[in-house]
Design an enzyme around this catalytic site. Structure first.
Site, PDB file in Angstrom:
ATOM      1  N   HIS A 165      13.179 116.269  68.447  1.00  0.00           N
ATOM      2  CA  HIS A 165      14.176 115.198  68.490  1.00  0.00           C
ATOM      3  C   HIS A 165      15.133 115.319  69.672  1.00  0.00           C
ATOM      4  O   HIS A 165      15.817 114.363  70.024  1.00  0.00           O
ATOM      5  CB  HIS A 165      14.955 115.129  67.159  1.00  0.00           C
ATOM      6  CG  HIS A 165      15.961 116.220  66.954  1.00  0.00           C
ATOM      7  ND1 HIS A 165      15.719 117.335  66.180  1.00  0.00           N
ATOM      8  CD2 HIS A 165      17.228 116.367  67.415  1.00  0.00           C
ATOM      9  CE1 HIS A 165      16.779 118.111  66.166  1.00  0.00           C
ATOM     10  NE2 HIS A 165      17.708 117.555  66.914  1.00  0.00           N
ATOM     11  N   ASP A 175       9.104 119.044  64.159  1.00  0.00           N
ATOM     12  CA  ASP A 175      10.280 119.007  65.026  1.00  0.00           C
ATOM     13  C   ASP A 175      10.254 120.116  66.078  1.00  0.00           C
ATOM     14  O   ASP A 175      11.242 120.827  66.283  1.00  0.00           O
ATOM     15  CB  ASP A 175      11.563 119.094  64.200  1.00  0.00           C
ATOM     16  CG  ASP A 175      12.775 118.574  64.986  1.00  0.00           C
ATOM     17  OD1 ASP A 175      12.576 117.897  65.999  1.00  0.00           O
ATOM     18  OD2 ASP A 175      13.921 118.871  64.571  1.00  0.00           O
ATOM     19  N   GLY A 210      24.130 119.535  69.481  1.00  0.00           N
ATOM     20  CA  GLY A 210      23.931 120.243  70.738  1.00  0.00           C
ATOM     21  C   GLY A 210      23.294 121.602  70.547  1.00  0.00           C
ATOM     22  O   GLY A 210      22.686 122.152  71.468  1.00  0.00           O
ATOM     23  N   ASN A 211      23.426 122.182  69.332  1.00  0.00           N
ATOM     24  CA  ASN A 211      22.759 123.452  69.026  1.00  0.00           C
ATOM     25  C   ASN A 211      21.267 123.282  68.760  1.00  0.00           C
ATOM     26  O   ASN A 211      20.510 124.256  68.780  1.00  0.00           O
ATOM     27  CB  ASN A 211      23.384 124.123  67.802  1.00  0.00           C
ATOM     28  CG  ASN A 211      24.626 124.925  68.127  1.00  0.00           C
ATOM     29  OD1 ASN A 211      25.725 124.591  67.709  1.00  0.00           O
ATOM     30  ND2 ASN A 211      24.455 125.995  68.905  1.00  0.00           N
ATOM     31  N   SER A 212      20.835 122.045  68.481  1.00  0.00           N
ATOM     32  CA  SER A 212      19.437 121.812  68.106  1.00  0.00           C
ATOM     33  C   SER A 212      18.473 122.336  69.162  1.00  0.00           C
ATOM     34  O   SER A 212      18.628 122.067  70.349  1.00  0.00           O
ATOM     35  CB  SER A 212      19.188 120.317  67.901  1.00  0.00           C
ATOM     36  OG  SER A 212      19.865 119.848  66.769  1.00  0.00           O
ATOM     37  N   LEU A 231      -5.811 111.757  57.382  1.00  0.00           N
ATOM     38  CA  LEU A 231      -6.508 110.999  56.338  1.00  0.00           C
ATOM     39  C   LEU A 231      -7.389 109.899  56.908  1.00  0.00           C
ATOM     40  O   LEU A 231      -8.457 109.602  56.377  1.00  0.00           O
ATOM     41  CB  LEU A 231      -5.498 110.355  55.385  1.00  0.00           C
ATOM     42  CG  LEU A 231      -4.878 111.212  54.281  1.00  0.00           C
ATOM     43  CD1 LEU A 231      -3.814 110.410  53.549  1.00  0.00           C
ATOM     44  CD2 LEU A 231      -5.942 111.679  53.316  1.00  0.00           C
ATOM     45  N   GLY A 232      -6.917 109.283  57.986  1.00  0.00           N
ATOM     46  CA  GLY A 232      -7.633 108.125  58.505  1.00  0.00           C
ATOM     47  C   GLY A 232      -7.371 106.883  57.672  1.00  0.00           C
ATOM     48  O   GLY A 232      -8.275 106.082  57.417  1.00  0.00           O
TER      49      GLY A 232
END
Length: 449
Positions: free
Chosen positions: A155, A185, A258-260, A318-319
């Site tokens: 993200h 993520d 901002g730590n992400s 799965l399709g």
């Protein structure tokens, strides 16, 4: 250097502009007077100065590390004693992370700060009115190879047209996005640099509640290379982030926007997690001390896959196009929970297993599936090629089929957008279909799974 001693706000009261380094005053002590007090006559008996000199001499002769120095201030005849430390400052040793030695917090920071990075992303997107909107975001990351591979959150760079990485030394590089995965993520960047200091990976499965951990990152996008500390509050914590379920390490270390993407270190200086999310509010109540990180053991194989192939090659598929049951579907099927099958891809895993349009998936290997989030969480336990028993509700009865998962294609994000007939912008809104945007999914729409 591990503290910015040359910032513009680093000031001193000394008239010559030099820093104060002597723990004891070298001139006569300052005399404090209230504004209304008259200036006293000059005394020949400098009692305060004599006491200060005597105390300093005793301290020097004693030679005891950390001994206090007492000096006197003559304030209108009243003497005030002030204690000043003569302790020698502790020097932080630069130690290597070997997985064997417990590090102090200062040693941990010194050993790893050159492996942390600040990330700034910018993007141009189109809003629901067709206007071009420029956006910018900041995050963190960490170096995993000496030739410039960097790990961060998906993200942090999702939809970015420009990504820049800044090292602790101050050098800034343009970064290429190698690939990422939204369901976990994670993302991998590459900068054109060599000889970088990389982190040492630890074992997140060995963490215990109560273990001390440290986060290094870029809180608020401007407080670069800040460190916060805390304990492991929980391991294997299941949380839901924007509809996607995650297994997380919970910590009370201070984590802010901002730590992400930044590293979470254990007491040995090893990376055990990727800082990813923080609850700032819950039920309109302020919440503190709730930070989360993705366990490194959960995603390391995927990170290697992204480095090699640009995406996770063994994700199960799965399709089929599916979605959580809504009220209209519930009336048709007499079910209130489950995942509705909107369409089945020709030649895909779902078609080969006998899954049909109108089926409602209610369980996978006896795990109840009540919503699309449940299905997404269940799929994380499988790889492409694995076989699972899928229970579907069809024609008023439960039917069990054996489904062997296919491989998710590398352009899955585009396929998911096509399934809804829209293009996703930076905010997660699908402006191409205003019906879905304002009223929710309608029959015939859904998510490719």
């Amino acid at each position: 250097m591990y503290n910015d001693e040359h910032n513009l706000y680093h000031y001193t009261y000394r008239k010559d502009g030099t820093e104060h380094t002597d723990p004891a005053p070298t001139a006569g002590p300052a005399v404090y007077r209230e504004p209304w007090e008259a200036k006293p006559e000059r005394r020949k008996n400098r009692t305060g100065l004599k006491i200060a000199a005597l105390a300093l001499s005793c301290a020097l002769m004693g030679g005891a590390a950390g001994a206090g120095v007492m000096w006197g201030v003559n304030r209108g005849g009243d003497e005030v004693n002030v204690q000043m430390s003569a302790r020698t400052p502790v020097k932080v040793n630069q130690v290597a992370v070997d997985g064997q030695k417990l590090l102090s917090d200062a040693e941990n920071y010194a050993a790893n700060v050159n492996s942390a990075v600040s990330i700034n992303s910018s993007a141009a997107s189109t809003n629901i009115f067709g206007q071009t909107v420029q956006s910018a975001s900041s995050g963190s990351g960490f170096i995993i190879s000496q030739d410039g591979y960097i790990v961060t959150n998906h993200h942090v760079i999702n939809g970015a047209t420009s990504v820049k990485v800044t090292l602790y030394s101050g050098e800034t590089y343009d970064a290429a996005v190698i690939g990422g995965d939204e369901d976990y993520d994670i993302a991998v960047l590459k900068i054109n640099a060599t000889g970088l200091q990389s982190v040492v990976l630890g074992d997140s499965d060995s963490l215990n509640v109560g273990d001390h951990v440290l986060a290094v990152g870029n809180p608020l996008g401007e407080l670069t290379f800040s460190m916060s500390g805390g304990m492991v509050s929980s391991v294997n914590r299941a949380i839901n982030v924007d509809g996607t379920p995650f297994n997380m390490i919970q910590t009370d270390a201070s984590i802010n926007p901002g730590n992400s993407g930044g590293p979470l270190f254990n007491e040995y200086g090893e990376v055990v997690g990727i800082v990813s999310a923080k609850y700032s509010s819950y039920s309109s109540e302020s919440v503190e001390g709730l930070g989360f990180a993705i366990p490194i053991n959960d995603v390391w194989a995927m990170i290697e896959d992204i480095m090699t192939n640009g995406y996770v090659t063994n994700k199960p598929y799965l399709g089929a196009t599916v979605g959580t049951m809504n009220a209209a579907m519930a009336q048709q099927t007499n079910l209130t929970e489950g995942v509705y099958v909107y369409s089945v891809e020709s030649g895909g895993a779902a078609e080969k297993a006998g899954l049909r349009v109108g089926d409602v998936i209610t369980a996978i290997d006896n795990k109840t599936i009540s919503s699309l989030e449940d299905l997404t969480a269940a799929k994380k336990g499988y790889s492409a090629g694995d076989t699972a028993a899928v229970t579907v509700f069809r024609g008023g009865e439960n039917v069990e089929i054996q489904l062997t998962f296919g491989t998710m294609p590398d352009n899955q994000d585009n396929q998911q957008d096509a399934a809804t007939g829209a293009t996703q912008d930076q905010t997660g809104v699908y402006p191409g279909d205003l019906f879905d945007y304002f009223f929710g999914s309608r029959p015939g729409s859904g998510t490719a799974a």
